[in-house]
Motif scaffolding. Sequence first.
Motif, short mmCIF file in Angstrom:
data_model
loop_
_atom_site.label_atom_id
_atom_site.label_comp_id
_atom_site.label_asym_id
_atom_site.label_seq_id
_atom_site.Cartn_x
_atom_site.Cartn_y
_atom_site.Cartn_z
N ALA A 1 0.82 -1.21 0.00
CA ALA A 1 0.00 0.00 0.00
C ALA A 1 0.85 1.26 0.00
CB ALA A 1 -0.93 0.00 1.22
N GLY A 2 2.10 1.14 0.44
CA GLY A 2 2.97 2.31 0.53
C GLY A 2 2.57 3.24 1.66
N THR A 3 2.12 2.67 2.78
CA THR A 3 1.67 3.48 3.91
C THR A 3 2.26 2.94 5.21
OG1 THR A 3 -0.33 2.11 4.15
CG2 THR A 3 -0.51 4.10 2.79
N LEU A 4 2.32 3.82 6.20
CA LEU A 4 2.76 3.44 7.53
C LEU A 4 1.56 3.20 8.43
CD1 LEU A 4 5.77 5.79 8.42
CD2 LEU A 4 5.83 3.34 7.96
N GLU B 1 22.02 1.99 -5.20
CA GLU B 1 21.01 1.78 -6.24
C GLU B 1 19.74 2.58 -5.95
OE1 GLU B 1 19.75 -0.18 -9.88
OE2 GLU B 1 21.71 -0.12 -8.90
N PHE B 2 19.41 2.77 -4.67
CA PHE B 2 18.24 3.58 -4.33
C PHE B 2 18.40 5.00 -4.87
CE2 PHE B 2 17.75 0.49 -0.72
CZ PHE B 2 16.47 0.06 -1.04
N SER B 3 19.54 5.59 -4.63
CA SER B 3 19.79 6.97 -5.07
C SER B 3 19.84 7.07 -6.58
CB SER B 3 21.09 7.49 -4.46
OG SER B 3 21.04 7.48 -3.05
N LEU B 4 20.47 6.09 -7.22
CA LEU B 4 20.63 6.15 -8.67
C LEU B 4 19.29 6.04 -9.41
CD1 LEU B 4 23.82 3.92 -8.93
CD2 LEU B 4 23.67 6.36 -9.46
N ARG B 5 18.35 5.30 -8.86
CA ARG B 5 17.03 5.17 -9.51
C ARG B 5 16.06 6.27 -9.08
NH1 ARG B 5 15.10 -1.18 -9.47
NH2 ARG B 5 17.18 -2.17 -9.56
N SER B 6 16.36 6.96 -7.99
CA SER B 6 15.37 7.84 -7.37
C SER B 6 14.92 9.01 -8.24
CB SER B 6 15.90 8.37 -6.03
OG SER B 6 17.04 9.19 -6.23
N GLY B 7 15.71 9.38 -9.23
CA GLY B 7 15.31 10.48 -10.09
C GLY B 7 14.18 10.14 -11.04
N VAL B 8 13.95 8.84 -11.28
CA VAL B 8 12.92 8.44 -12.24
C VAL B 8 11.90 7.46 -11.66
CG1 VAL B 8 14.39 8.86 -14.24
CG2 VAL B 8 14.41 6.60 -13.17
N VAL B 9 12.13 6.98 -10.44
CA VAL B 9 11.21 6.03 -9.82
C VAL B 9 10.81 6.56 -8.44
CG1 VAL B 9 10.89 3.67 -8.98
CG2 VAL B 9 12.28 4.08 -11.03
N PRO B 10 9.51 6.64 -8.13
CA PRO B 10 9.07 7.12 -6.81
C PRO B 10 9.56 6.22 -5.69
CG PRO B 10 7.24 7.10 -8.37
CD PRO B 10 8.37 6.38 -9.03
N ALA B 11 9.69 6.81 -4.51
CA ALA B 11 10.24 6.09 -3.36
C ALA B 11 9.45 4.82 -3.04
CB ALA B 11 10.28 7.01 -2.15
N ALA B 12 8.13 4.89 -3.08
CA ALA B 12 7.32 3.72 -2.74
C ALA B 12 7.62 2.54 -3.67
CB ALA B 12 5.83 4.06 -2.79
N ASP B 13 7.83 2.83 -4.95
CA ASP B 13 8.15 1.77 -5.90
C ASP B 13 9.57 1.24 -5.70
OD1 ASP B 13 5.71 1.55 -7.39
OD2 ASP B 13 6.16 3.48 -8.28
N ILE C 1 8.98 -6.67 -1.64
CA ILE C 1 7.98 -7.61 -2.15
C ILE C 1 8.25 -8.05 -3.59
CG2 ILE C 1 6.40 -5.74 -2.78
CD1 ILE C 1 5.48 -9.31 -1.57
N ASN C 2 8.77 -7.12 -4.44
CA ASN C 2 9.04 -7.51 -5.82
C ASN C 2 10.14 -8.56 -5.90
OD1 ASN C 2 7.13 -5.62 -6.48
ND2 ASN C 2 8.48 -4.30 -7.68
N GLY C 3 11.18 -8.39 -5.08
CA GLY C 3 12.23 -9.39 -5.05
C GLY C 3 11.71 -10.74 -4.61
N ALA C 4 10.83 -10.73 -3.61
CA ALA C 4 10.24 -11.99 -3.13
C ALA C 4 9.40 -12.64 -4.22
CB ALA C 4 9.40 -11.72 -1.89
N LYS C 5 8.63 -11.84 -4.95
CA LYS C 5 7.80 -12.39 -6.03
C LYS C 5 8.67 -12.94 -7.15
CE LYS C 5 3.69 -9.53 -5.22
NZ LYS C 5 2.84 -8.41 -5.75
N ASN D 1 10.94 7.83 7.40
CA ASN D 1 9.96 7.15 6.55
C ASN D 1 10.50 7.05 5.12
OD1 ASN D 1 7.81 6.22 5.07
ND2 ASN D 1 6.39 7.83 5.70
N PRO D 2 10.93 5.85 4.68
CA PRO D 2 11.51 5.73 3.34
C PRO D 2 10.53 6.01 2.22
CG PRO D 2 11.18 3.57 4.35
CD PRO D 2 10.92 4.59 5.42
N ILE D 3 9.24 5.95 2.49
CA ILE D 3 8.25 6.29 1.46
C ILE D 3 8.29 7.78 1.16
CG2 ILE D 3 5.79 6.29 0.89
CD1 ILE D 3 7.05 3.52 0.92
#
Length: 407
Positions: free
Chosen positions: A15-18, A330-342, A349-353, A378-380
Amino acid sequence: MITIFENASVLDVEAGTLLPDRHLVVEDGRIREITEAPVAASDARRIDVAGRTLMPGLVDSHVHVTAYSANFTELQRTPPSYVSAAAASIMGGMLDRGFTTVRDVGGADFGLARAVREGLIRGPRLIYGGKALSPTGGHGDVRPAGIDAHDQAYNQPGLGCIVDGVPAVRKAARQEIRRGAHHLKIMGNGGISSPTDRISSDQFSEEEIAAVVEEAEMANLYVVVHAYTARAIKRSLKLGVRSIEHGNLADQDAIAMIKERDAFLVPTLATYRALKDEGVEAGLPAELAAKIDDVLDAGINAVEMAHRAGVTMAYGTDLLGAMHRRQLSEFSLRSGVVPAADLVRAATINGAKLMRMEDEFGQVKAGLSADLIVVEGNPIEDITVLTKPDTHLKLVMARGTVTRSAL
């Protein structure tokens, strides 16, 4: 031993929520329950989270835990005993950064996984595929051009093995399955660290790739492919490969095909930036460093296209040698184009799936393994809280055991 986390803000990664003011009970290595009311238990160990974020342990879906050097020719000449000791140090560092599960896609084996499982090595859960399969002259062939001899002993350290032709490919795939592999890895494209191939070259015939996929599917496993170019990606997907590693040179058609086939993309931007900054110092032969520029800048564009198309991405780093310390970049490198929740989903969860283990880890959920971290912030809202383990990572619990704590 029962452990109770009190006054926690539990991160629901889907859900991307606390969820504030939660109490979480861990028993026998698993999450027993999550409640809004305090939990009575006289014999429990209690940890006051004090409102901090309690979230799933991180998942790195592309590692090489035996890669103590960026020089793969050197790696193959190193005694296995030394490589195992180096791998133990590398995995301990991963755990201290908050990674409670890693997927090794070339090099790790059943022995290292068993050592972690039995507590002989301090490290994250190790999901492995054994040796990556490579054709002669492919990305797993680290021989210089003038060397023909190749020691095929399985216990020789190295990330890959050389196999040619459908019968040899089938036998190698069956051997990895026999050794307990969770997936099979093939080299479908040229790479940076291999001395005699080109980034643009396709590797393995279609018949060979199809044979590996068939063997994997018969064993209820899946195939991972090292692929940069759009052509290699589409070729692999057409033949049934499920996990695309890197994908830097993907185009819109390749991205659309990943989405259409319900496959996964595992970008590894961290390794290209690290190799550019310090690869030669870490052991990468200078003559191979020129290949980095072919994929460095294109990687972020591929990530942006994939995000916009709704492709499921996992978190991967592919780091080597001393560069493993950059695992959180990798978090910082992707953060310019991908939102924090994703980004958080990619690393949980994506790695687990991707590993088909979403019923085991990847969420803070009753019944799952107690793979948990506590972070300040809050990382989100601010993904950088995950990139500062020295100041913001307050606790790591792996499979119900606290391995690091400042609480």
